[in-house]
Design a protein around this motif. Structure first.
Motif, PDB file in Angstrom:
ATOM      1  N   VAL A  11      -1.087   7.136   8.075  1.00  0.00           N
ATOM      2  CA  VAL A  11      -1.993   8.130   8.653  1.00  0.00           C
ATOM      3  C   VAL A  11      -3.287   7.458   9.124  1.00  0.00           C
ATOM      4  O   VAL A  11      -3.775   7.729  10.233  1.00  0.00           O
ATOM      5  N   SER A  12      -3.835   6.583   8.314  1.00  0.00           N
ATOM      6  CA  SER A  12      -5.065   5.878   8.690  1.00  0.00           C
ATOM      7  C   SER A  12      -4.867   5.039   9.947  1.00  0.00           C
ATOM      8  O   SER A  12      -5.708   5.049  10.859  1.00  0.00           O
ATOM      9  N   THR A  33      -5.033   5.733  17.580  1.00  0.00           N
ATOM     10  CA  THR A  33      -5.256   6.794  18.568  1.00  0.00           C
ATOM     11  C   THR A  33      -6.683   6.712  19.106  1.00  0.00           C
ATOM     12  O   THR A  33      -6.908   6.756  20.318  1.00  0.00           O
ATOM     13  N   GLY A  34      -7.645   6.571  18.207  1.00  0.00           N
ATOM     14  CA  GLY A  34      -9.035   6.454  18.633  1.00  0.00           C
ATOM     15  C   GLY A  34      -9.271   5.224  19.493  1.00  0.00           C
ATOM     16  O   GLY A  34      -9.976   5.287  20.510  1.00  0.00           O
ATOM     17  N   TYR A  77      -2.579   5.510  12.217  1.00  0.00           N
ATOM     18  CA  TYR A  77      -2.346   6.428  13.331  1.00  0.00           C
ATOM     19  C   TYR A  77      -3.677   6.870  13.947  1.00  0.00           C
ATOM     20  O   TYR A  77      -3.880   6.779  15.156  1.00  0.00           O
ATOM     21  N   PHE A  78      -4.596   7.341  13.096  1.00  0.00           N
ATOM     22  CA  PHE A  78      -5.875   7.820  13.615  1.00  0.00           C
ATOM     23  C   PHE A  78      -6.711   6.680  14.196  1.00  0.00           C
ATOM     24  O   PHE A  78      -7.380   6.854  15.227  1.00  0.00           O
TER      25      PHE A  78
END
Length: 191
Positions: free
Chosen positions: A151-152, A158-159, A154-155
């Motif tokens: 999850v980390s 994405t950023g 991924y974010f």
């Protein structure tokens, strides 16, 4: 009347390009037909309304950005360690660079979802399913890290991708390889 799936994909790809170039306000059936090079009225025969169209565009974006089965198999032949995770992160950047229109279209869809509850619901499901898929892939492939690691990353990725697409001069002075390595090291921890 049966719909031609190849034509549907052509229209969705055209919609992605229109979103990337013109934004959500420019996404009309007429603009899609023109971009796809099909007769006027074609897109309206495939998509009942704007929410249906946008929902299908979101799905198509994710299809286009998925790595090929061959690429994944080739990567999984490598040792299942932090270096492989690093390779996967670099592969994400390469796919984003190769298909910038998809990420720009997704940004437009996300913004539009703040105003359209049905799109928000569909997009939330698509993104959540994609995130769950990535977590399961990480676990099944026995890659380092747990759910929060995935999850980390991924974010963070994405950023990073969105920053590179919208304000590239912010990221340009940085060493991209080093930045991705730092993200992976911080998410996974030391060897």
């Amino acid at each position: 009347m049966a719909k031609n799936e190849a034509r549907r994909a052509q229209l969705l790809d055209a919609a992605i390009d229109v979103l990337a170039e013109e934004g959500a306000r420019g996404l009309t059936y007429r603009a899609i037909d023109a971009k796809a090079g099909v007769p006027a009225g074609t897109a309206s025969n495939y998509f009942a309304n704007r929410d249906d169209l946008m929902s299908e565009v979101a799905t198509r974006v994710h299809q286009r950005l998925m790595p090929s089965d061959e690429s994944v198999a080739e990567s999984l032949a490598m040792p299942r360690d932090k270096q492989l995770t690093l390779k996967f992160m670099h592969d994400i950047i390469k796919r984003a660079d190769a298909d910038k229109a998809c990420y720009l279209a997704m940004m437009e869809l996300r913004l539009e979802a703040t105003r359209r509850p049905d799109l928000r619901t569909a997009l939330t499901k698509t993104i959540a399913d994609n995130l769950d898929f990535n977590v399961a892939f990480n676990e099944e492939s026995k890659l380092p890290g747990d759910r929060m690691t995935v999850v980390s990353l991924y974010f963070a990725m994405t950023g990073l991708i969105y920053e590179r697409l919208t304000l590239p001069d912010v990221v340009a002075p940085m060493d991209l390889d080093e930045l991705i390595e730092v993200l992976v090291n911080r998410a996974i921890g030391p060897d």
